[in-house]
Design a protein around this motif. Sequence first.
Motif, PDB file in Angstrom:
ATOM      1  N   PHE A 186       0.850  -1.188   0.000  1.00 55.77           N
ATOM      2  CA  PHE A 186       0.000   0.000   0.000  1.00 55.77           C
ATOM      3  C   PHE A 186       0.888   1.242   0.000  1.00 55.77           C
ATOM      4  CE2 PHE A 186      -2.561  -3.317   2.275  1.00 55.77           C
ATOM      5  CZ  PHE A 186      -3.458  -3.564   1.248  1.00 55.77           C
ATOM      6  N   ASP A 187       0.580   2.216   0.883  1.00 53.18           N
ATOM      7  CA  ASP A 187       1.431   3.395   1.027  1.00 53.18           C
ATOM      8  C   ASP A 187       2.335   3.275   2.241  1.00 53.18           C
ATOM      9  OD1 ASP A 187      -0.473   3.600   3.034  1.00 53.18           O
ATOM     10  OD2 ASP A 187      -0.773   5.757   2.784  1.00 53.18           O
ATOM     11  N   GLN A 188       2.370   2.074   2.839  1.00 47.13           N
ATOM     12  CA  GLN A 188       3.046   1.891   4.122  1.00 47.13           C
ATOM     13  C   GLN A 188       4.563   1.813   3.995  1.00 47.13           C
ATOM     14  OE1 GLN A 188       0.938   1.633   7.243  1.00 47.13           O
ATOM     15  NE2 GLN A 188      -0.013   2.760   5.570  1.00 47.13           N
ATOM     16  N   GLY A 189       5.045   1.147   2.955  1.00 45.68           N
ATOM     17  CA  GLY A 189       6.483   0.979   2.793  1.00 45.68           C
ATOM     18  C   GLY A 189       6.788  -0.043   1.713  1.00 45.68           C
ATOM     19  N   ARG A 190       8.054  -0.375   1.583  1.00 46.98           N
ATOM     20  CA  ARG A 190       8.501  -1.349   0.593  1.00 46.98           C
ATOM     21  C   ARG A 190       9.131  -2.521   1.341  1.00 46.98           C
ATOM     22  NH1 ARG A 190       8.624  -1.745  -4.717  1.00 46.98           N
ATOM     23  NH2 ARG A 190      10.417  -2.565  -5.880  1.00 46.98           N
ATOM     24  N   PHE A 191       8.763  -3.724   0.947  1.00 46.03           N
ATOM     25  CA  PHE A 191       9.044  -4.928   1.722  1.00 46.03           C
ATOM     26  C   PHE A 191       9.747  -5.976   0.870  1.00 46.03           C
ATOM     27  CE2 PHE A 191       7.468  -9.287   2.223  1.00 46.03           C
ATOM     28  CZ  PHE A 191       7.829  -9.579   3.536  1.00 46.03           C
ATOM     29  N   ALA A 192      10.637  -6.735   1.506  1.00 49.62           N
ATOM     30  CA  ALA A 192      11.199  -7.931   0.888  1.00 49.62           C
ATOM     31  C   ALA A 192      11.461  -8.958   1.981  1.00 49.62           C
ATOM     32  CB  ALA A 192      12.495  -7.620   0.143  1.00 49.62           C
ATOM     33  N   ALA A 193      11.323 -10.228   1.621  1.00 44.97           N
ATOM     34  CA  ALA A 193      11.693 -11.328   2.514  1.00 44.97           C
ATOM     35  C   ALA A 193      12.956 -11.969   1.979  1.00 44.97           C
ATOM     36  CB  ALA A 193      10.567 -12.354   2.604  1.00 44.97           C
ATOM     37  N   ALA A 194      13.868 -12.325   2.877  1.00 48.11           N
ATOM     38  CA  ALA A 194      15.172 -12.856   2.470  1.00 48.11           C
ATOM     39  C   ALA A 194      15.624 -13.936   3.439  1.00 48.11           C
ATOM     40  CB  ALA A 194      16.207 -11.725   2.414  1.00 48.11           C
ATOM     41  N   ALA A 195      16.672 -14.630   3.057  1.00 47.18           N
ATOM     42  CA  ALA A 195      17.280 -15.643   3.923  1.00 47.18           C
ATOM     43  C   ALA A 195      18.787 -15.518   3.830  1.00 47.18           C
ATOM     44  CB  ALA A 195      16.842 -17.047   3.530  1.00 47.18           C
ATOM     45  N   ASP A 196      19.468 -15.710   4.950  1.00 42.29           N
ATOM     46  CA  ASP A 196      20.931 -15.691   4.920  1.00 42.29           C
ATOM     47  C   ASP A 196      21.442 -17.017   4.349  1.00 42.29           C
ATOM     48  OD1 ASP A 196      21.048 -17.627   6.958  1.00 42.29           O
ATOM     49  OD2 ASP A 196      21.446 -16.171   8.544  1.00 42.29           O
ATOM     50  N   GLN A 236      11.495  -0.798   4.052  1.00 40.31           N
ATOM     51  CA  GLN A 236      11.778   0.592   3.697  1.00 40.31           C
ATOM     52  C   GLN A 236      10.541   1.399   4.040  1.00 40.31           C
ATOM     53  OE1 GLN A 236      12.927   1.182  -0.405  1.00 40.31           O
ATOM     54  NE2 GLN A 236      12.437   3.367  -0.335  1.00 40.31           N
ATOM     55  N   ALA A 237      10.610   2.195   5.085  1.00 39.14           N
ATOM     56  CA  ALA A 237       9.431   2.862   5.615  1.00 39.14           C
ATOM     57  C   ALA A 237       8.956   4.003   4.720  1.00 39.14           C
ATOM     58  CB  ALA A 237       9.723   3.395   7.014  1.00 39.14           C
ATOM     59  N   ARG A 238       7.647   4.103   4.633  1.00 38.44           N
ATOM     60  CA  ARG A 238       6.990   5.283   4.077  1.00 38.44           C
ATOM     61  C   ARG A 238       6.002   5.773   5.128  1.00 38.44           C
ATOM     62  NH1 ARG A 238       6.847   2.508  -1.919  1.00 38.44           N
ATOM     63  NH2 ARG A 238       8.992   3.079  -2.483  1.00 38.44           N
ATOM     64  N   ALA A 239       4.713   5.451   4.994  1.00 42.31           N
ATOM     65  CA  ALA A 239       3.752   5.916   5.996  1.00 42.31           C
ATOM     66  C   ALA A 239       3.927   5.201   7.337  1.00 42.31           C
ATOM     67  CB  ALA A 239       2.331   5.724   5.479  1.00 42.31           C
ATOM     68  N   PHE A 240       4.418   3.955   7.295  1.00 40.97           N
ATOM     69  CA  PHE A 240       4.575   3.178   8.536  1.00 40.97           C
ATOM     70  C   PHE A 240       6.052   2.987   8.847  1.00 40.97           C
ATOM     71  CE2 PHE A 240       4.878  -0.981  10.771  1.00 40.97           C
ATOM     72  CZ  PHE A 240       4.218  -0.601  11.933  1.00 40.97           C
ATOM     73  N   PRO A 241       6.558   3.588   9.935  1.00 40.11           N
ATOM     74  CA  PRO A 241       7.986   3.495  10.236  1.00 40.11           C
ATOM     75  C   PRO A 241       8.409   2.195  10.895  1.00 40.11           C
ATOM     76  CG  PRO A 241       6.884   4.839  11.876  1.00 40.11           C
ATOM     77  CD  PRO A 241       5.839   4.505  10.831  1.00 40.11           C
TER      78      PRO A 241
END
Length: 250
Positions: A103-113, A123-128
């Motif tokens: 949405f407008d909340q942020g940018r997300f990714a899931a990862a594994a080491d 990556q925060a936008r409206a939601f820190p």
Amino acid sequence: MKLTEPVPGGPCWVELSTSDVPAAQAFYAGLFGWRSETDPRPEAGGYTTARVGEDAVAAFSPLYRPDQQPAWTVSFATEDADATADAVREAGGTVLTGPMDIFDQGRFAAAADPSGAVFSLWQARAFPGAGRFNEPGSLGWTELRTPDPRGALAFYPAVFGWTVSATGPFTHWGVDGADFGGMKEQDDDERTEAPPHWLPYFTVSDTEATAARALTAGGEPLAPPTHIPGGPWVATLRDPRGARFGVHTP
């Protein structure tokens, strides 16, 4: 932990994927006093935010795959999710999902080491991220459980620029020297029971009492309340659906 708000490279959020969101809401409300709000939008998929007072501290979401196991996931803040996802790949990790806009909340990714321990990027936008840390009911520490500490020491500082320090046998992770978590090597018994993972610890006023309430409510003990010399009281638990987490009293 020494961080008191989301900062780039530090933990900023925790989210439980579970087979029964209402049951999880009840269990953790009994432990931490959380008040939960479910996003009513169909495209949110039942995403539910837990709060202490008015501050968001964690979330619940349904499982998205039949083979997915209930688990807590720790998110780390970044100023550029795409660049950090590239850094994950370059350091030998895997990007599992995204990056994508939420949405407008942020940018997300899931990862594994490289050992398989899963974490998220935010990556925060409206939601820190979380509105409080280190207070009862909120995140107070994060711990990597891995069979490959040497690989982790190469991977995470390369991706996030973390500082590394040691107190006796314990490795501590930090942002500019402000510790927020640590690392524990998995032995063969633990690795048989659980894959490499990030374990969130929630701050409580009384570790022993919280652990007792968890057991009464259907949870299981993994490590009993223990006092770390010169440090906190800690315990690790498994909720009724199998997700692992810790509690600690500074």
